[in-house]
Design a protein around this motif. Structure first.
Motif, PDB file in Angstrom:
ATOM      1  N   ASP A 197      54.868  36.833  37.056  1.00 44.59           N
ATOM      2  CA  ASP A 197      53.692  36.042  36.658  1.00 44.59           C
ATOM      3  C   ASP A 197      52.468  36.886  36.356  1.00 44.59           C
ATOM      4  N   ARG A 198      52.643  38.212  36.276  1.00 46.96           N
ATOM      5  CA  ARG A 198      51.484  39.070  35.946  1.00 46.96           C
ATOM      6  C   ARG A 198      51.665  39.813  34.626  1.00 46.96           C
ATOM      7  N   ALA A 199      52.896  40.037  34.186  1.00 44.71           N
ATOM      8  CA  ALA A 199      53.161  40.791  32.954  1.00 44.71           C
ATOM      9  C   ALA A 199      53.640  39.850  31.848  1.00 44.71           C
ATOM     10  N   LEU A 211      51.744  44.759  26.038  1.00 44.09           N
ATOM     11  CA  LEU A 211      51.940  44.081  27.334  1.00 44.09           C
ATOM     12  C   LEU A 211      50.592  43.775  27.972  1.00 44.09           C
ATOM     13  N   ARG A 212      50.428  42.548  28.410  1.00 46.56           N
ATOM     14  CA  ARG A 212      49.218  42.185  29.155  1.00 46.56           C
ATOM     15  C   ARG A 212      49.559  42.133  30.640  1.00 46.56           C
ATOM     16  N   LEU A 213      48.837  42.904  31.443  1.00 48.25           N
ATOM     17  CA  LEU A 213      49.062  42.947  32.894  1.00 48.25           C
ATOM     18  C   LEU A 213      47.866  42.321  33.591  1.00 48.25           C
ATOM     19  N   ASP A 214      48.092  41.177  34.205  1.00 51.00           N
ATOM     20  CA  ASP A 214      47.002  40.431  34.858  1.00 51.00           C
ATOM     21  C   ASP A 214      46.822  40.881  36.305  1.00 51.00           C
ATOM     22  N   ASP A 266      49.101  49.626  40.744  1.00 51.14           N
ATOM     23  CA  ASP A 266      49.605  49.575  39.367  1.00 51.14           C
ATOM     24  C   ASP A 266      49.362  50.883  38.612  1.00 51.14           C
ATOM     25  N   GLU A 267      48.614  51.801  39.202  1.00 53.02           N
ATOM     26  CA  GLU A 267      48.366  53.084  38.546  1.00 53.02           C
ATOM     27  C   GLU A 267      49.688  53.805  38.291  1.00 53.02           C
TER      28      GLU A 267
END
Length: 291
Positions: free
Chosen positions: A17-19, A33-36, A42-43
């Protein structure tokens, strides 16, 4: 993305639900890609691999220097006895220096009551609700270490509830909650209950003695008089001291003064009414004789 559709079921749980792809851009060859809800963990390096029937290729994107703001509190509820001081823990784990933290607010979430505010590098005690006035403070020497724990002094029964520590730094914000449980009464409260019990039990005992003496038709009028005075004064004096101690423990000044004054004035009122008792008794005897 495979066979013309996104395969979210093969995602690692951390990215669930984040990517996301920009689905309306895929037809134009845009597989960005959108990463919420970006996190510090996440680094790292991200590889985008594209496969076709004839060839394959890839590109690498790096995420680094993620600004993070982590606020942590106790792992379990905090307990306290009435009358003692308690610490509600709140620690800020961040690369952001404490002097750059714009605001830290403590509030009761179950009743939406402001408890204490830290803003622009200073504590604002005037922001506290009146029930917390002069009873809450930060550990000033610990703020430079990111410790925004709250000291709550002289815990009361109504302090039980859920407290939130919310931290703001620029566009970042984070919070933690602390559940305060109240375990039992202090020695002051036990003393208050003792005075209430003595007042009630003593009044019943004195009344029984007075009824017994009157039923025996004894001529010891002095004893009867002393019992009557004791019945008037003893319970009210006990309740007067009970409310004084209750006020010292709970801090309700207006209620304490009102109730204490009531129990002090009550004996005066009863003594003043004694002169009318014989008149009322005579009226009652007259009516009984008449009927």
């Amino acid at each position: 993305y495979q066979d013309g559709e996104s395969r979210a079921e093969v995602q690692q749980q951390d990215y669930h639900d984040r990517a996301h792809f920009f689905t309306d851009q895929i037809q134009h060859g845009n597989f960005s890609l959108r990463l919420d809800n970006l996190r510090a963990e996440d680094e790292g390096n991200y590889t985008c691999k594209v496969y076709s029937q004839q060839d394959s290729n890839e590109t690498v994107v790096q995420i680094k220097d993620v600004e993070r703001l982590l606020v942590s509190g106790p792992s379990r509820s905090t307990s306290a006895y009435v009358g003692e001081d308690v610490t509600l823990n709140c620690s800020v784990d961040s690369h952001i220096k404490p002097e750059h933290i714009e605001e830290v607010s403590w509030k009761r979430t179950d009743e939406d009551i402001p408890v204490l505010l830290y803003q622009n590098n200073e504590t604002l005690p005037d922001s506290s609700d009146e029930q917390y006035t002069d009873r809450v403070e930060f550990f000033t020497d610990e703020i430079s270490k990111g410790n925004f724990s709250l000291r709550l002094k002289s815990v009361r029964t109504e302090d039980k509830g859920v407290y939130m520590c919310e931290v703001f730094a620029g566009v970042l914000s984070a919070n933690t909650t602390v559940v305060l449980e109240q375990l039992g009464f202090s020695s002051w409260h036990i003393t208050v209950l003792f005075f209430c019990f003595v007042a009630g039990f003593g009044a019943v005992l004195l009344l029984c003695c007075l009824i017994y003496c009157r039923s025996k038709n004894t001529d010891n009028s002095r004893t009867i008089w002393n019992l009557q005075l004791s019945l008037v004064f003893f319970p009210n004096v006990c309740m007067f001291f009970a409310f004084i101690l209750w006020g010292l423990t709970e801090g309700f000044l207006h209620e304490t003064i009102t109730c204490s004054a009531l129990y002090i004035l009550r004996p005066v009122m009863l003594i003043w009414a004694l002169s009318y008792l014989k008149y009322l008794q005579g009226m009652l005897e007259f009516k009984v004789f008449y009927y």
